[in-house]
Scaffold this motif. Structure first.
Motif, PDB file in Angstrom:
ATOM      1  N   SER A 215      18.719 -20.514 -39.313  1.00  0.00           N
ATOM      2  CA  SER A 215      19.415 -20.332 -38.029  1.00  0.00           C
ATOM      3  C   SER A 215      18.849 -21.261 -36.953  1.00  0.00           C
ATOM      4  CB  SER A 215      19.327 -18.874 -37.575  1.00  0.00           C
ATOM      5  OG  SER A 215      17.970 -18.489 -37.433  1.00  0.00           O
TER       6      SER A 215
ATOM      7  N   SER B  27      27.267 -15.892 -39.909  1.00  0.00           N
ATOM      8  CA  SER B  27      26.674 -14.786 -39.144  1.00  0.00           C
ATOM      9  C   SER B  27      26.312 -15.193 -37.715  1.00  0.00           C
ATOM     10  CB  SER B  27      25.444 -14.237 -39.870  1.00  0.00           C
ATOM     11  OG  SER B  27      24.407 -15.181 -39.858  1.00  0.00           O
TER      12      SER B  27
ATOM     13  N   THR C  39      34.231 -15.403 -31.499  1.00  0.00           N
ATOM     14  CA  THR C  39      33.971 -16.445 -30.520  1.00  0.00           C
ATOM     15  C   THR C  39      33.020 -17.476 -31.112  1.00  0.00           C
ATOM     16  OG1 THR C  39      34.053 -14.668 -28.880  1.00  0.00           O
ATOM     17  CG2 THR C  39      33.315 -16.822 -28.106  1.00  0.00           C
TER      18      THR C  39
ATOM     19  N   SER D 263      26.559 -16.815 -31.604  1.00  0.00           N
ATOM     20  CA  SER D 263      27.573 -16.079 -30.858  1.00  0.00           C
ATOM     21  C   SER D 263      27.241 -14.592 -30.833  1.00  0.00           C
ATOM     22  CB  SER D 263      28.936 -16.276 -31.527  1.00  0.00           C
ATOM     23  OG  SER D 263      29.910 -15.465 -30.909  1.00  0.00           O
ATOM     24  N   SER D 264      27.516 -13.959 -29.694  1.00  0.00           N
ATOM     25  CA  SER D 264      27.326 -12.502 -29.633  1.00  0.00           C
ATOM     26  C   SER D 264      28.520 -11.809 -30.285  1.00  0.00           C
ATOM     27  CB  SER D 264      27.154 -12.043 -28.182  1.00  0.00           C
ATOM     28  OG  SER D 264      28.264 -12.468 -27.410  1.00  0.00           O
ATOM     29  N   GLU D 265      29.570 -12.578 -30.549  1.00  0.00           N
ATOM     30  CA  GLU D 265      30.753 -12.041 -31.218  1.00  0.00           C
ATOM     31  C   GLU D 265      31.104 -12.932 -32.406  1.00  0.00           C
ATOM     32  OE1 GLU D 265      33.902 -11.766 -28.357  1.00  0.00           O
ATOM     33  OE2 GLU D 265      32.861 -10.290 -27.151  1.00  0.00           O
ATOM     34  N   ALA D 266      30.180 -13.029 -33.368  1.00  0.00           N
ATOM     35  CA  ALA D 266      30.419 -13.866 -34.551  1.00  0.00           C
ATOM     36  C   ALA D 266      31.724 -13.446 -35.213  1.00  0.00           C
ATOM     37  CB  ALA D 266      29.252 -13.741 -35.525  1.00  0.00           C
TER      38      ALA D 266
ATOM     39  N   LYS E   5      20.881 -24.202 -34.941  1.00  0.00           N
ATOM     40  CA  LYS E   5      20.888 -24.285 -33.468  1.00  0.00           C
ATOM     41  C   LYS E   5      20.447 -25.673 -33.007  1.00  0.00           C
ATOM     42  CE  LYS E   5      18.441 -20.592 -32.522  1.00  0.00           C
ATOM     43  NZ  LYS E   5      17.834 -19.395 -31.906  1.00  0.00           N
TER      44      LYS E   5
ATOM     45  N   LYS F  45      21.757 -20.310 -28.747  1.00  0.00           N
ATOM     46  CA  LYS F  45      21.761 -19.126 -29.620  1.00  0.00           C
ATOM     47  C   LYS F  45      23.105 -19.000 -30.305  1.00  0.00           C
ATOM     48  CE  LYS F  45      23.055 -16.033 -25.924  1.00  0.00           C
ATOM     49  NZ  LYS F  45      23.270 -14.763 -25.509  1.00  0.00           N
TER      50      LYS F  45
END
Length: 163
Positions: free
Chosen positions: A74, A132, A93, A87-90, A78, A85
Motif C-alpha cells: 500500500s 482495497s 470513490t 480512498s475512504s470509500e474504496a 501511494k 492515502k
C-alpha cells in the motif's frame, strides 16, 4: 547469539525517540549512530513506513548491522501515485489509477516477500491491494484487470518485464 530488534520507521526520518530509542537503548548501542545508519539506509523510502531490523552482533563491542525491508504494498502504491492515502470509500470513490507497468514495477519490488510464485501472481496481489485502497488499474475496476490477466490479455507486458 545476535539480538534482533524490528521496528517500523518513516524512511529517512528515524529519531532517537520511540519506537527506536526505548528498543535499542537497553542494548548498549549508541542510539544516535544507529539512527544515522537507519536514515542513510532508508532515505530512498522517504515518506513511507519501512520495516527495519537492527541486528546486534556483539553488544560489548557495539557491533550491529541494519537490514531494511521493503515497505508494504500500500505504501509503494501511494508513492507511485503520489497520493497521501487510500480512498475512504474504496469501490465508490477512486483516488488514483495505476498502469500495468506501475503494477509490475511494484510487484517486482515485493515478489521476494510474497507467496506468489510468478510475476503474474505477484501483480494480481498488488492489484488486490489497489482494490482495497480505491485505486483503479488501467482505468478499470481492479477485479476486471485480474480477470484479464487470467485471460492472457497482458501476457506481452509480463513477458517483456521478465526479460
Amino acid at each position: 547469539m545476535p539480538q534482533v530488534v524490528e521496528v517500523l520507521v518513516e524512511g529517512g526520518k528515524a529519531t532517537p525517540g520511540p519506537p527506536l530509542g526505548p528498543a535499542i537503548g537497553p542494548l548498549g548501542l549508541n542510539v544516535k549512530q544507529v539512527v544515522d545508519e537507519i536514515n542513510k539506509a532508508t532515505k530512498e523510502f522517504e515518506g513511507m513506513q519501512v520495516p527495519v531490523k537492527i541486528i546486534v552482533e556483539d553488544p560489548k563491542k557495539k557491533i550491529f548491522r541494519i537490514e531494511v525491508g521493503i515497505p508494504p504494498t500500500s505504501q509503494l502504491i501511494k508513492k507511485e501515485l503520489g497520493i497521501p492515502k487510500g480512498s475512504s470509500e474504496a469501490g465508490h470513490t477512486p483516488v488514483g489509477n495505476l498502469t500495468m507497468e506501475q503494477v509490475i514495477k511494484i510487484a517486482k519490488m515485493k515478489i521476494d516477500q510474497m507467496l506468489s510464485p510468478t510475476l503474474k501472481a505477484a501483480a494480481k496481489e498488488v492489484i488486490g491491494t489497489a482494490l482495497s485502497m480505491g485505486v483503479t488499474v488501467e482505468g478499470k475496476d481492479p477485479r476486471e484487470v485480474q480477470r484479464e490477466i487470467d485471460e492472457g490479455l497482458y501476457d506481452e507486458i509480463f513477458e517483456k518485464a521478465e526479460e
